[in-house]
Design a protein around this motif. Structure first.
Motif, PDB file in Angstrom:
ATOM      1  N   SER A 117      -1.742  10.162  20.490  1.00 18.33           N
ATOM      2  CA  SER A 117      -0.440   9.619  20.896  1.00 18.33           C
ATOM      3  C   SER A 117      -0.103  10.023  22.328  1.00 18.33           C
ATOM      4  CB  SER A 117       0.660  10.117  19.947  1.00 18.33           C
ATOM      5  OG  SER A 117       0.412   9.693  18.626  1.00 18.33           O
ATOM      6  N   LEU A 118      -0.399  11.280  22.656  1.00 19.72           N
ATOM      7  CA  LEU A 118      -0.157  11.752  24.015  1.00 19.72           C
ATOM      8  C   LEU A 118      -0.999  10.992  25.027  1.00 19.72           C
ATOM      9  CD1 LEU A 118       0.077  15.664  23.848  1.00 19.72           C
ATOM     10  CD2 LEU A 118       1.766  14.094  24.799  1.00 19.72           C
ATOM     11  N   GLY A 119      -2.287  10.832  24.714  1.00 18.14           N
ATOM     12  CA  GLY A 119      -3.191  10.136  25.626  1.00 18.14           C
ATOM     13  C   GLY A 119      -2.787   8.694  25.856  1.00 18.14           C
ATOM     14  N   ILE A 120      -2.454   7.990  24.776  1.00 20.98           N
ATOM     15  CA  ILE A 120      -2.044   6.585  24.876  1.00 20.98           C
ATOM     16  C   ILE A 120      -0.752   6.464  25.676  1.00 20.98           C
ATOM     17  CG2 ILE A 120      -1.201   4.606  23.559  1.00 20.98           C
ATOM     18  CD1 ILE A 120      -3.174   5.405  21.343  1.00 20.98           C
ATOM     19  N   ILE A 175       8.044  15.155  28.589  1.00 22.45           N
ATOM     20  CA  ILE A 175       8.251  14.960  27.153  1.00 22.45           C
ATOM     21  C   ILE A 175       7.072  15.437  26.305  1.00 22.45           C
ATOM     22  CG2 ILE A 175       9.749  12.968  27.580  1.00 22.45           C
ATOM     23  CD1 ILE A 175       7.459  11.183  26.574  1.00 22.45           C
ATOM     24  N   SER A 176       5.929  15.709  26.938  1.00 21.22           N
ATOM     25  CA  SER A 176       4.744  16.128  26.181  1.00 21.22           C
ATOM     26  C   SER A 176       4.960  17.385  25.342  1.00 21.22           C
ATOM     27  CB  SER A 176       3.557  16.332  27.131  1.00 21.22           C
ATOM     28  OG  SER A 176       3.139  15.106  27.687  1.00 21.22           O
ATOM     29  N   PRO A 177       5.666  18.406  25.837  1.00 24.04           N
ATOM     30  CA  PRO A 177       5.885  19.592  25.007  1.00 24.04           C
ATOM     31  C   PRO A 177       6.598  19.294  23.686  1.00 24.04           C
ATOM     32  CG  PRO A 177       6.360  20.096  27.292  1.00 24.04           C
ATOM     33  CD  PRO A 177       6.159  18.604  27.212  1.00 24.04           C
ATOM     34  N   ILE A 217       6.783  19.291  17.645  1.00 22.38           N
ATOM     35  CA  ILE A 217       6.882  18.516  16.403  1.00 22.38           C
ATOM     36  C   ILE A 217       5.670  18.738  15.505  1.00 22.38           C
ATOM     37  CG2 ILE A 217       6.902  16.175  15.441  1.00 22.38           C
ATOM     38  CD1 ILE A 217       8.561  15.333  17.886  1.00 22.38           C
ATOM     39  N   PHE A 218       4.471  18.779  16.116  1.00 24.04           N
ATOM     40  CA  PHE A 218       3.240  18.800  15.322  1.00 24.04           C
ATOM     41  C   PHE A 218       2.600  20.184  15.170  1.00 24.04           C
ATOM     42  CE2 PHE A 218       3.563  14.350  16.579  1.00 24.04           C
ATOM     43  CZ  PHE A 218       3.240  13.694  15.395  1.00 24.04           C
ATOM     44  N   PHE A 237      -4.156  12.877  15.745  1.00 20.45           N
ATOM     45  CA  PHE A 237      -3.158  11.810  15.917  1.00 20.45           C
ATOM     46  C   PHE A 237      -2.158  12.174  17.004  1.00 20.45           C
ATOM     47  CE2 PHE A 237       1.149  10.294  14.911  1.00 20.45           C
ATOM     48  CZ  PHE A 237       0.947   8.918  15.021  1.00 20.45           C
ATOM     49  N   ALA A 238      -1.710  13.428  17.019  1.00 22.68           N
ATOM     50  CA  ALA A 238      -0.747  13.867  18.032  1.00 22.68           C
ATOM     51  C   ALA A 238      -1.355  13.774  19.428  1.00 22.68           C
ATOM     52  CB  ALA A 238      -0.305  15.295  17.737  1.00 22.68           C
TER      53      ALA A 238
END
Length: 290
Positions: free
Chosen positions: A22-25, A59-61, A66-67, A18-19
């Motif tokens: 979310s990054l890809g989208i 913001i990706s890091p 978080i995950f 899921f994480a």
């Protein structure tokens, strides 16, 4: 770095997937926040998309933080999770260039023959023409930098904590391959037929996924962001091998080209695990023995 390794199953696989999804989208959607009548190669669109992908890169890091499992964050330097480290840096830059050069042995030899012994990237004319070209910067610097950071440096640590290393390197490239389907929208806007658009997009999905596996393997084995980045730059420079160049040849020249292509491919497969031995790069992050 501590000797503790990310051993898998520390975070639910669904959570990690899921994480990454979310990054890809987010990465793909960021390209379409700018409304314009121009196509993707127009300088104004290219510059705006630079802003988008650099913002996602920054913001990706946060998604990793978080995950990621608490134990992972406690036992590993966060920068090293992203593959940002000095130890083994030179080796992580040179080996992937050489390894990728082996893969492209056939195309490189064809290029050398066509340019009478001098590859065009070694000529001053090449750099003079391209360093002022914003599309060159997009294809050879910005795209490799932002894509490798998002789809490798940020996704792989998430996947590695939930899957075995080889499984993670097989799954993660699917996000990268699927992300390229957004080009369908732009090709349809250009008036291309749906059938041709789908064929081209499926082909693009196939080769970007295969490259994604190679790139993920480099990152996971070396523990360096630099390794997949330089490989990506090299591959973007070379482009997809021109198979038609072989087909149109005759006699011994065709046989020579085919042999060079095959020698390069099988040598690359043979050398890849040897030249990416984690011990060479002091990479203690992932347990490849499982």
């Amino acid at each position: 770095m501590m000797n503790h390794k990310i051993t898998g199953e520390e975070v639910s696989p669904l959570t990690s997937v899921f994480a990454c999804l979310s990054l890809g989208i987010s990465c793909v959607l960021s390209l379409y926040i700018w409304s314009s009548e121009h196509n993707r190669d127009h300088p104004s669109i290219v510059k705006r998309r630079f802003l988008s992908v650099f913002f996602i890169m920054l913001i990706s890091p946060t998604i990793i933080y978080i995950f990621s499992a608490k134990e992972v964050l406690e036992n590993h330097n966060f920068a090293e999770l992203l593959g940002l480290k000095a130890d083994g840096c030179l080796l992580a830059a040179l080996v992937p260039i050489g390894l990728t050069g082996v893969l492209f042995l056939g195309p490189l030899c064809v290029q050398i023959l066509n340019y009478q012994g001098t590859p065009n990237f070694l000529s001053g004319k090449y750099w003079k023409e391209h360093l002022r070209n914003i599309l060159w910067w997009r294809n050879h610097v910005v795209a490799p930098l932002t894509e490798e950071f998002t789809f490798r440096a940020c996704m792989l640590p998430l996947m590695m904590q939930s899957f075995k290393p080889i499984s993670a390197t097989m799954i993660t490239p699917l996000f990268f391959g699927v992300a390229h389907f957004h080009h369908i929208i732009e090709r349809l806007r250009e008036g291309k037929e749906l059938k041709n658009v789908l064929l081209v997009s499926c082909f693009q999905f196939a080769y970007t996924t295969i490259f994604g596996f190679y790139s993920s393997y480099l990152f996971g084995r070396t523990g360096h962001f630099l390794a997949p980045f330089v490989a990506h730059v090299f591959c973007n420079y070379m482009g997809f091998p021109d198979i038609l160049e072989i087909i149109k040849q005759n006699g011994m020249k065709k046989i020579l080209y085919i042999c060079l292509y095959l020698i390069g491919l099988f040598s690359w497969i043979y050398l890849m695990p040897m030249l990416t031995n984690p011990n060479w790069y002091n990479n203690n992050l992932y347990n490849w023995d499982r």
